[in-house]
Design a protein around this motif. Sequence first.
Motif, PDB file in Angstrom:
ATOM      1  N   TYR A  53       0.853  -1.197   0.000  1.00  0.00           N
ATOM      2  CA  TYR A  53       0.000   0.000   0.000  1.00  0.00           C
ATOM      3  C   TYR A  53       0.888   1.246   0.000  1.00  0.00           C
ATOM      4  O   TYR A  53       1.558   1.522   0.991  1.00  0.00           O
ATOM      5  N   LEU A  54       0.887   1.975  -1.110  1.00  0.00           N
ATOM      6  CA  LEU A  54       1.687   3.189  -1.243  1.00  0.00           C
ATOM      7  C   LEU A  54       0.839   4.373  -1.697  1.00  0.00           C
ATOM      8  O   LEU A  54       1.374   5.358  -2.194  1.00  0.00           O
ATOM      9  N   PHE A  55      -0.451   4.305  -1.530  1.00  0.00           N
ATOM     10  CA  PHE A  55      -1.314   5.381  -2.014  1.00  0.00           C
ATOM     11  C   PHE A  55      -1.225   6.610  -1.111  1.00  0.00           C
ATOM     12  O   PHE A  55      -0.779   6.544   0.024  1.00  0.00           O
ATOM     13  N   ASN A  56      -1.639   7.765  -1.686  1.00  0.00           N
ATOM     14  CA  ASN A  56      -1.643   9.052  -0.975  1.00  0.00           C
ATOM     15  C   ASN A  56      -0.263   9.439  -0.452  1.00  0.00           C
ATOM     16  O   ASN A  56      -0.091   9.784   0.709  1.00  0.00           O
ATOM     17  N   ASN A  57       0.728   9.372  -1.338  1.00  0.00           N
ATOM     18  CA  ASN A  57       2.073   9.828  -1.024  1.00  0.00           C
ATOM     19  C   ASN A  57       2.478  10.873  -2.065  1.00  0.00           C
ATOM     20  O   ASN A  57       1.615  11.440  -2.725  1.00  0.00           O
ATOM     21  N   GLU A  58       3.761  11.098  -2.222  1.00  0.00           N
ATOM     22  CA  GLU A  58       4.279  12.038  -3.208  1.00  0.00           C
ATOM     23  C   GLU A  58       5.286  11.357  -4.126  1.00  0.00           C
ATOM     24  O   GLU A  58       6.257  11.970  -4.578  1.00  0.00           O
ATOM     25  N   ILE A  59       5.070  10.093  -4.415  1.00  0.00           N
ATOM     26  CA  ILE A  59       5.972   9.292  -5.241  1.00  0.00           C
ATOM     27  C   ILE A  59       5.908   9.790  -6.680  1.00  0.00           C
ATOM     28  O   ILE A  59       4.830   9.938  -7.244  1.00  0.00           O
ATOM     29  N   THR A  60       7.076  10.027  -7.271  1.00  0.00           N
ATOM     30  CA  THR A  60       7.131  10.556  -8.631  1.00  0.00           C
ATOM     31  C   THR A  60       7.520   9.510  -9.665  1.00  0.00           C
ATOM     32  O   THR A  60       7.255   9.678 -10.845  1.00  0.00           O
ATOM     33  N   GLU A  61       8.177   8.433  -9.242  1.00  0.00           N
ATOM     34  CA  GLU A  61       8.534   7.373 -10.183  1.00  0.00           C
ATOM     35  C   GLU A  61       8.454   6.015  -9.505  1.00  0.00           C
ATOM     36  O   GLU A  61       8.631   5.885  -8.300  1.00  0.00           O
ATOM     37  N   SER A  73      -0.598  -7.484  -5.330  1.00  0.00           N
ATOM     38  CA  SER A  73      -1.406  -6.267  -5.348  1.00  0.00           C
ATOM     39  C   SER A  73      -0.530  -5.065  -5.032  1.00  0.00           C
ATOM     40  O   SER A  73       0.220  -5.079  -4.060  1.00  0.00           O
ATOM     41  N   LEU A  74      -0.655  -4.027  -5.873  1.00  0.00           N
ATOM     42  CA  LEU A  74       0.146  -2.823  -5.711  1.00  0.00           C
ATOM     43  C   LEU A  74      -0.770  -1.612  -5.784  1.00  0.00           C
ATOM     44  O   LEU A  74      -1.471  -1.409  -6.771  1.00  0.00           O
ATOM     45  N   TYR A  75      -0.781  -0.821  -4.725  1.00  0.00           N
ATOM     46  CA  TYR A  75      -1.650   0.353  -4.603  1.00  0.00           C
ATOM     47  C   TYR A  75      -0.796   1.612  -4.694  1.00  0.00           C
ATOM     48  O   TYR A  75      -0.120   1.979  -3.743  1.00  0.00           O
ATOM     49  N   LEU A  76      -0.833   2.270  -5.855  1.00  0.00           N
ATOM     50  CA  LEU A  76      -0.034   3.470  -6.095  1.00  0.00           C
ATOM     51  C   LEU A  76      -0.888   4.685  -6.426  1.00  0.00           C
ATOM     52  O   LEU A  76      -0.379   5.674  -6.940  1.00  0.00           O
ATOM     53  N   LYS A  94      -1.492  -9.238  -9.735  1.00  0.00           N
ATOM     54  CA  LYS A  94      -2.880  -9.457 -10.137  1.00  0.00           C
ATOM     55  C   LYS A  94      -3.689  -8.169 -10.111  1.00  0.00           C
ATOM     56  O   LYS A  94      -4.612  -8.004 -10.887  1.00  0.00           O
ATOM     57  N   LYS A  95      -3.336  -7.257  -9.203  1.00  0.00           N
ATOM     58  CA  LYS A  95      -4.089  -6.002  -9.051  1.00  0.00           C
ATOM     59  C   LYS A  95      -3.128  -4.832  -9.043  1.00  0.00           C
ATOM     60  O   LYS A  95      -2.197  -4.796  -8.243  1.00  0.00           O
ATOM     61  N   LEU A  96      -3.377  -3.875  -9.947  1.00  0.00           N
ATOM     62  CA  LEU A  96      -2.565  -2.669 -10.016  1.00  0.00           C
ATOM     63  C   LEU A  96      -3.496  -1.468  -9.955  1.00  0.00           C
ATOM     64  O   LEU A  96      -4.326  -1.260 -10.831  1.00  0.00           O
ATOM     65  N   TYR A  97      -3.353  -0.701  -8.891  1.00  0.00           N
ATOM     66  CA  TYR A  97      -4.130   0.524  -8.687  1.00  0.00           C
ATOM     67  C   TYR A  97      -3.184   1.697  -8.894  1.00  0.00           C
ATOM     68  O   TYR A  97      -2.298   1.936  -8.083  1.00  0.00           O
ATOM     69  N   ILE A  98      -3.377   2.425  -9.992  1.00  0.00           N
ATOM     70  CA  ILE A  98      -2.466   3.509 -10.330  1.00  0.00           C
ATOM     71  C   ILE A  98      -3.225   4.749 -10.784  1.00  0.00           C
ATOM     72  O   ILE A  98      -2.696   5.604 -11.470  1.00  0.00           O
ATOM     73  N   GLY A  99      -4.484   4.862 -10.383  1.00  0.00           N
ATOM     74  CA  GLY A  99      -5.308   6.014 -10.723  1.00  0.00           C
ATOM     75  C   GLY A  99      -4.887   7.262  -9.970  1.00  0.00           C
ATOM     76  O   GLY A  99      -4.135   7.204  -8.996  1.00  0.00           O
ATOM     77  N   HIS A 100      -5.373   8.413 -10.444  1.00  0.00           N
ATOM     78  CA  HIS A 100      -5.110   9.710  -9.803  1.00  0.00           C
ATOM     79  C   HIS A 100      -3.622  10.024  -9.736  1.00  0.00           C
ATOM     80  O   HIS A 100      -3.088  10.386  -8.689  1.00  0.00           O
ATOM     81  N   ASN A 101      -2.930   9.863 -10.865  1.00  0.00           N
ATOM     82  CA  ASN A 101      -1.530  10.230 -11.004  1.00  0.00           C
ATOM     83  C   ASN A 101      -1.398  11.165 -12.188  1.00  0.00           C
ATOM     84  O   ASN A 101      -2.355  11.865 -12.519  1.00  0.00           O
ATOM     85  N   LYS A 102      -0.242  11.154 -12.846  1.00  0.00           N
ATOM     86  CA  LYS A 102       0.009  12.019 -14.000  1.00  0.00           C
ATOM     87  C   LYS A 102       0.475  11.201 -15.201  1.00  0.00           C
ATOM     88  O   LYS A 102       1.277  11.664 -16.011  1.00  0.00           O
ATOM     89  N   ILE A 103      -0.019   9.991 -15.331  1.00  0.00           N
ATOM     90  CA  ILE A 103       0.420   9.080 -16.386  1.00  0.00           C
ATOM     91  C   ILE A 103      -0.277   9.440 -17.692  1.00  0.00           C
ATOM     92  O   ILE A 103      -1.498   9.484 -17.757  1.00  0.00           O
ATOM     93  N   SER A 104       0.522   9.650 -18.744  1.00  0.00           N
ATOM     94  CA  SER A 104      -0.054  10.014 -20.042  1.00  0.00           C
ATOM     95  C   SER A 104      -0.108   8.837 -21.006  1.00  0.00           C
ATOM     96  O   SER A 104      -0.860   8.866 -21.969  1.00  0.00           O
TER      97      SER A 104
END
Length: 142
Positions: A53-61, A73-76, A94-104
């Motif tokens: 669980y790494l959501f709601n942080n300031e990770i840039t890469e 499962s990875l929560y980003l 199996k699960k990748l949560y990567i919404g609400h970022n700046k991915i183009s």
Amino acid sequence: METVNDSEKPQIKIANRKLRNKTSKKCSHLYLQEKFLKNIPKYPISKDVVVLYLFNNEITEINNLNAFPNLTSLYLQNNKIERMENLKNINNLKKLYIGHNKISVLEGLEDFSNLEELHIEKQYLPDNNPLCVDPRSIYCIS
């Protein structure tokens, strides 16, 4: 000098046995959300972690995930990630949560044959540019 009754000795042994069992358990879930992290930390005991669980942080890469080879499962979500990179070593995902970022560009998912859920909603892109999708990634997850 205090003496200990024989009835008290087994209680102490039971307490120590319970403590040993608790500390010998493997860590399967690592909760690092909302810690103001700028990078994904690398932990030496992380090979047993399957949910990160790494959501709601300031990770840039995305980096240091080779420290978590058994992730399922990875929560980003809710970070500042701009590229989907360095994901090749987590084949069990199996699960990748990567919404609400700046991915183009949705890319780099060619090696994820076990992927069941992909959450990439609400990317904060400049000038309301659309999300681009790499055809190889679409073919893999279709």
